[in-house]
Enzyme design. Sequence first.
Site, PDB file in Angstrom:
ATOM      1  N   ALA A 137       0.837  -1.204   0.000  1.00  0.00           N
ATOM      2  CA  ALA A 137       0.000   0.000   0.000  1.00  0.00           C
ATOM      3  C   ALA A 137       0.866   1.246   0.000  1.00  0.00           C
ATOM      4  O   ALA A 137       2.059   1.206   0.300  1.00  0.00           O
ATOM      5  CB  ALA A 137      -0.923  -0.006   1.219  1.00  0.00           C
ATOM      6  N   GLU A 182      10.071   0.456   6.690  1.00  0.00           N
ATOM      7  CA  GLU A 182       9.809  -0.313   5.481  1.00  0.00           C
ATOM      8  C   GLU A 182      10.956  -1.267   5.166  1.00  0.00           C
ATOM      9  O   GLU A 182      10.746  -2.347   4.618  1.00  0.00           O
ATOM     10  CB  GLU A 182       9.554   0.635   4.306  1.00  0.00           C
ATOM     11  CG  GLU A 182       8.260   1.413   4.441  1.00  0.00           C
ATOM     12  CD  GLU A 182       7.965   2.261   3.228  1.00  0.00           C
ATOM     13  OE1 GLU A 182       8.834   2.349   2.339  1.00  0.00           O
ATOM     14  OE2 GLU A 182       6.861   2.832   3.163  1.00  0.00           O
TER      15      GLU A 182
END
Length: 215
Positions: free
Chosen positions: A86, A155
């Site tokens: 996303a 991330e």
Amino acid sequence: MGIGIGTGIKDTAESWETVSSRRPFQGAKTAVDSDEVRMPDGSVARRDYQAHPGSVCVLALDGEGRVLVLSQYRHPVRRRLWELPAGLLDVPGENPLRAAQRELAEEAHVKAAQWRVLADFFPSPGGSDEAVRIFLAREVAEADGERYAETDSEEADMQLAWVEREELVRGVLAGEFGNAALVTGVLALTAALAGDGLDALRPADAPWPARPYEA
């Protein structure tokens, strides 16, 4: 007043009068707006909410019926959550399909030949104007070029897995997964498979009134 059964209910656009609006906080990606809104009885009430650019998510489905999921630490809830690839719609008017394709390649180094809209939803409409579009991506393969190098520390710590849809459904119903897009996407996929099929889903360029975009 109640609404009769079988009347084809759906969400509708509506906007009550905003008497005044201010932005007490502006962050790097989102902000907080504080509006004075006139109620139906004429009174005025304050509504504080997160102003959000919107998000896209990708439910990538491989030929064996497995779903691509990523595990990432989310500090506000103090949990490591399994999620769908996303990202934010960082550019006003950005085409959501192109944003989704970019996020899938950057986060998982995956591309897809077939795209459909799986679901649109507001994850927290009482406190945020965020709108989310989930795409279904099929006929997946490794993305071209070198793998994207993550610069964000959270991330860079992500884990990737291909998981059977049935296992994800069981986990959702057992309360083992809490990411809203993952829950919505997996259950929407299951409903589509049990209904008219995946090819009956909306095309990838279907209108999105919550976040109008350029072609």
